[in-house]
Enzyme design. Structure first.
Site, PDB file in Angstrom:
ATOM      1  N   SER A   1       0.852  -1.193   0.000  1.00 30.68           N
ATOM      2  CA  SER A   1       0.000   0.000   0.000  1.00 30.68           C
ATOM      3  C   SER A   1       0.888   1.242   0.000  1.00 30.68           C
ATOM      4  O   SER A   1       2.048   1.186   0.431  1.00 30.68           O
ATOM      5  CB  SER A   1      -0.861  -0.011   1.269  1.00 30.68           C
ATOM      6  OG  SER A   1      -1.563   1.198   1.416  1.00 30.68           O
TER       7      SER A   1
ATOM      8  N   TYR B   1      -2.004  -0.327  10.929  1.00 30.49           N
ATOM      9  CA  TYR B   1      -2.027  -0.756   9.523  1.00 30.49           C
ATOM     10  C   TYR B   1      -0.727  -0.378   8.816  1.00 30.49           C
ATOM     11  O   TYR B   1      -0.152  -1.191   8.089  1.00 30.49           O
ATOM     12  CB  TYR B   1      -3.242  -0.142   8.815  1.00 30.49           C
ATOM     13  CG  TYR B   1      -3.417  -0.567   7.372  1.00 30.49           C
ATOM     14  CD1 TYR B   1      -3.806  -1.870   7.046  1.00 30.49           C
ATOM     15  CD2 TYR B   1      -3.226   0.330   6.320  1.00 30.49           C
ATOM     16  CE1 TYR B   1      -3.995  -2.255   5.724  1.00 30.49           C
ATOM     17  CE2 TYR B   1      -3.404  -0.041   4.994  1.00 30.49           C
ATOM     18  CZ  TYR B   1      -3.793  -1.344   4.703  1.00 30.49           C
ATOM     19  OH  TYR B   1      -3.967  -1.722   3.383  1.00 30.49           O
TER      20      TYR B   1
END
Ligand code: NDP
Length: 243
Positions: free
Chosen positions: A136, A149
């Site tokens: 990501s 995260y």
């Protein structure tokens, strides 16, 4: 089509979003696909030819390995492992239940390590293969409510680069594809309605998230190079996404 072009592709998290779009793309170009996720009905609903759909939790190394072995018995040695399965639960650290940190670390970090080891076990003796880890932009920079995260996704970048160094001499490619916001079910796992509303507002402010098809195009660019070319990392996001 060459043998390599027809090699089976394992895709984790193929039951929705980016993984389902990847499954369709690889199947359409003639690859047998081994599709793994916990929601078997969603894998089977894709109705792809030459597909083995198996209910697997990527955190379970034994089950994950058995599934890939079943795929190899059906289709032959795997050419590519795409570690795409992921979980995002957004919150400030102060407000977050530690169970959510653990769940994300288990899937996003240990699940990827499991997939990498299984792939290498199959590929190293054959001296060929490709591992693509879906990380990501949150594996490159930080965002509000992303503490746990980003920890998992920074780890994916670091592990992938170190693994690339480790297996380069075995002619195995290791790549990272790191998208910004993509329109999928991912945000739905966040438990705070307020955080979800804030994220949706941010997405609206940048004209919406990427379509999964854009991530598929990046993965295919990485994958479809000759085995002698390793695209180490692709980072992509909506042009209007400045963060
Ligand atoms: P989705 O929520 O649509 O898909 C996530 C997939 O992961 C599902 O197929 C889910 O399947 C699977 N999964 C989750 N936990 C497990 C598990 N324990 N075992 C096996 N499979 C699991 O989200 P995306 O398509 O967006 O996510 C795909 C990847 O892309 C993730 O790694 C995510 O972090 C990354 N990403 C997504 C972005 C976005 O904005 N959407 C941005 C950047 C990166 P099931 O529940 O059936 O097991």
């Amino acid at each position: 089509m060459s043998e390599a072009a027809r090699a089976p592709v394992v895709i984790t998290g193929a039951s929705s979003g980016i993984g389902a779009a990847l499954a369709t793309s690889f199947s359409e170009s003639g690859h047998p696909v081994i599709l793994l996720a916990r929601r078997l009905d969603r894998l089977e609903a894709l109705e792809l030819p030459n597909a083995l759909c198996l209910k697997v939790d990527v955190t379970d190394l034994v089950a994950f390995k058995a599934a890939v072995q079943a795929g190899e018995e059906a289709f032959g040695p795997i050419g590519t492992m795409i570690n795409n399965a992921g979980l995002m639960q957004l919150s400030t650290l102060q407000d977050q239940d530690p169970a959510e940190w653990k769940a994300m670390l288990d899937v996003n970090v240990l699940g990827v390590l499991n997939g990498c080891q299984i792939a290498i076990d199959s590929m190293s003796a054959r001296r060929t293969g490709t591992i693509i880890n879906v990380s990501s932009v949150a594996g490159r920079k930080t965002f509000p409510n992303h503490v746990a995260y980003v920890g998992t996704k920074f780890a994916v970048h670091a592990m992938s680069e170190n693994l690339r160094e480790e297996v380069a001499a075995d002619n195995i490619r290791v790549s990272v594809v790191a998208p910004g916001a993509v329109e999928t079910e991912l945000l739905g796992h966040t438990n705070s309605a307020e955080v979800i509303a804030g994220y949706e507002k941010w997405k609206d402010s940048i004209g919406g998230a990427l379509d999964p098809a854009s991530v598929v195009a990046a993965v295919r660019f990485v994958h479809d190079q000759p085995q002698s070319v390793c695209i180490r990392e692709v980072v992509l996001a909506n042009t209007l996404q400045s963060a």
